[in-house]
Write an enzyme that holds these catalytic residues in place. Structure first.
Site, short mmCIF file in Angstrom:
data_model
loop_
_atom_site.label_atom_id
_atom_site.label_comp_id
_atom_site.label_asym_id
_atom_site.label_seq_id
_atom_site.Cartn_x
_atom_site.Cartn_y
_atom_site.Cartn_z
N ASP A 246 1.98 -6.94 -9.76
CA ASP A 246 1.07 -6.50 -8.70
C ASP A 246 -0.36 -6.33 -9.22
O ASP A 246 -1.32 -6.80 -8.60
CB ASP A 246 1.58 -5.17 -8.14
CG ASP A 246 1.16 -4.96 -6.70
OD1 ASP A 246 0.71 -5.93 -6.07
OD2 ASP A 246 1.29 -3.83 -6.20
N ASP A 292 5.92 -2.91 -0.69
CA ASP A 292 5.59 -1.54 -1.09
C ASP A 292 6.53 -0.53 -0.46
O ASP A 292 6.46 0.65 -0.75
CB ASP A 292 4.15 -1.21 -0.70
CG ASP A 292 3.16 -2.02 -1.51
OD1 ASP A 292 3.48 -2.37 -2.64
OD2 ASP A 292 2.07 -2.31 -0.99
#
Length: 395
Positions: A246, A292
Site C-alpha cells: 500500500d 481497507d
C-alpha cells in the site's frame, strides 16, 4: 486522493486498498476540476457527514461478517454450531488463507494493479469499464443474495411452502462427466436473487451511489465472513505484506491513483460531501476502498474466533481490535485532512490492528497461546493444497 481499493473479495483477486476524501469526484469517478470549473470545496458539515458515514459503513461488514464467520465458519449443514443457514454451494464455503497464500498475496495484488494500469493505458477506458460492470453485476447479485439469506430465513412466512431447485451444468458424459456449475437454491433464495437483481439493474443503469454501496457492503461482508486466516502469524504476514504494498503504490508511483480514477465498479464505498446541498443527487464523493475493510476485517474476525476458542465468555481481543480499527481509520482521515495529501490507509490500520491486540495479550500473559491458535493445522492445510493441485492437473 488517497489510494482507492479496486479489490474483489474473492481470493487472489484483490487489488489496492484505499481511502479518498480530499479530491472531489463526479458521479463517474472522474475529476470534477477543469479549466472552466472551480474546484469543489466541501463544507465542514458535509465533510464530517461524509467521513462519519464512511467509518460507520466500514464497521458494519466487519462486525456482522466477524459474527457470521464464527457462527457458520465450520458448519456445512444447517443447525451446526449455531448456524442458522446452510452452505449448500462450494463457492459459499469459507476459504482458508495459509501462510504461503499470505506471502504471495501482495505480489499477486501488485501484478493485478499494474496489469489494470497497462490495460487502461492501452485500451479504451469505456469498453474496459463496460466489461467490468457486467462482471461485478453478476458477482454483486450473488454477494448481495448471500448477505440477505440469513435475514430472509428469519422473516420468511412459515405458511409459504419452500421448494428446492438445482442449477447443474456439466461437461462430457459417462465416467468423464465433470460438473462445471452445481448451484442449489430454494424459494427464499429466489426472492433474495430477485431483490438483488433489481439492485443490480439499478446500478448498471444509473450507477447510483446507494446501489454502489449496497453491492460494496455485500462484497465486504462476504469477504470478512468467507475468507479465513489460518492463524495469527498468517494474519501478520498478510497485513505486513499489504502494508508495504500500500505504501509503495501510493507514495512511490502514480499507478494506484491512475487506476482509481479510471476504474468504475462497486469496489469502494462512497458518500457525497455535498449531500446537504444537493440531496440524493449529490455528485462529489469521499471514498473508502473495500480492501481497507476486508483485509483488517478478516484479521479482526480471526481474533473473535480466538476469543471463542478460549471459552472464557469474553470478547477481549475482538473488542480491542475493533476499537483499534476505528482508531486507525480515524487517524488516516485526520492525517489526510490535515496535510492535504494522499494517505495509504493500511499505513495506519495495520499497526493499530496488530499492535493493540498484541499488547493486550502481553498484559494478560496470553501471547504464546494467541500465536499457537490454529483453525486448520499445517498438515491439513498442506493436504488441502496438495489435493487442489491434483484436481487442477486432472482437469
Amino acid at each position: 486522493m488517497a489510494d482507492v481499493n479496486q479489490g474483489s473479495v474473492l481470493p487472489n483477486e484483490t487489488t489496492p486498498p484505499a481511502l479518498d476524501g480530499l479530491n472531489a469526484t463526479d458521479s463517474n469517478g472522474t475529476d470534477a476540476v477543469n479549466a472552466t470549473v472551480a474546484k469543489f470545496v466541501a463544507t465542514p458539515e458535509g465533510t464530517a457527514l461524509a467521513y462519519g458515514s464512511l467509518v460507520f459503513m466500514a464497521l458494519l461488514p466487519i462486525f456482522f461478517g466477524a459474527l457470521r464467520s464464527v457462527s457458520c465458519g465450520k458448519s456445512k449443514v444447517a443447525g451446526e454450531n449455531g448456524c442458522d443457514y446452510e452452505y449448500r454451494n462450494s463457492s459459499d464455503m469459507p476459504e482458508t488463507i495459509t501462510g504461503r497464500d499470505a506471502a504471495r498475496f501482495p505480489i499477486i495484488a501488485s501484478c493485478t494493479l499494474f496489469g489494470l494500469y497497462l490495460f487502461f493505458k492501452i485500451f479504451s477506458q469505456e469498453y474496459i469499464n463496460l466489461l467490468l460492470s457486467m462482471y461485478f453485476f453478476v458477482l454483486g447479485i450473488l454477494a448481495l443474495s448471500h448477505t440477505m439469506s440469513p435475514f430472509m430465513n428469519r422473516i420468511f412466512p412459515a405458511s409459504i411452502p419452500i421448494k428446492q431447485y438445482q442449477l447443474l451444468f456439466t461437461q462430457g458424459s459417462g465416467e468423464t462427466k465433470e460438473e462445471i456449475v452445481n448451484y442449489e437454491f430454494d424459494t427464499k433464495d429466489m426472492i433474495c436473487l430477485v431483490i438483488s437483481t433489481v439492485v443490480g439493474v439499478w446500478y448498471i443503469l444509473k450507477k447510483h451511489w446507494i446501489a454502489n454501496n449496497l453491492f460494496g457492503l455485500a462484497f465486504a461482508l462476504n469477504g470478512v465472513e468467507l475468507l479465513h486466516l489460518n492463524n495469527i502469524s498468517t494474519g501478520c504476514i498478510l497485513l505486513g505484506g499489504l502494508f508495504v504494498y500500500d505504501v509503495f503504490w501510493v507514495f512511490g508511483t502514480n499507478v494506484m491513483v491512475t487506476v482509481a480514477k479510471s476504474f468504475e465498479a462497486p469496489i469502494k464505498l462512497v458518500f457525497p460531501q455535498d449531500l446537504l446541498e444537493k440531496g440524493l443527487g449529490a455528485s462529489q464523493f469521499a471514498m473508502l476502498g473495500l480492501g481497507d475493510i476486508v483485509i483488517p476485517g478478516i484479521f479482526i474476525a480471526l481474533l473473535l474466533r480466538f476469543d471463542v476458542s478460549l471459552k472464557k465468555n469474553t470478547r477481549t481481543y475482538f473488542h480491542t481490535s475493533f476499537l483499534a480499527y476505528i482508531f486507525g481509520l480515524g487517524l488516516t482521515i485526520w492525517v489526510m485532512h490535515t496535510f492535504k495529501h494522499a494517505q495509504p490507509a493500511l499505513l495506519y490500520l495495520v499497526p493499530a490492528c496488530i499492535g493493540f491486540p498484541v499488547v493486550v495479550a502481553l498484559l494478560k500473559g496470553e501471547l504464546t497461546e494467541m500465536f499457537r491458535y490454529e483453525e486448520v493445522s499445517a498438515e491439513d492445510a498442506a493436504a488441502k493444497e496438495e489435493t487442489t493441485q491434483v484436481e487442477k492437473k486432472d482437469k
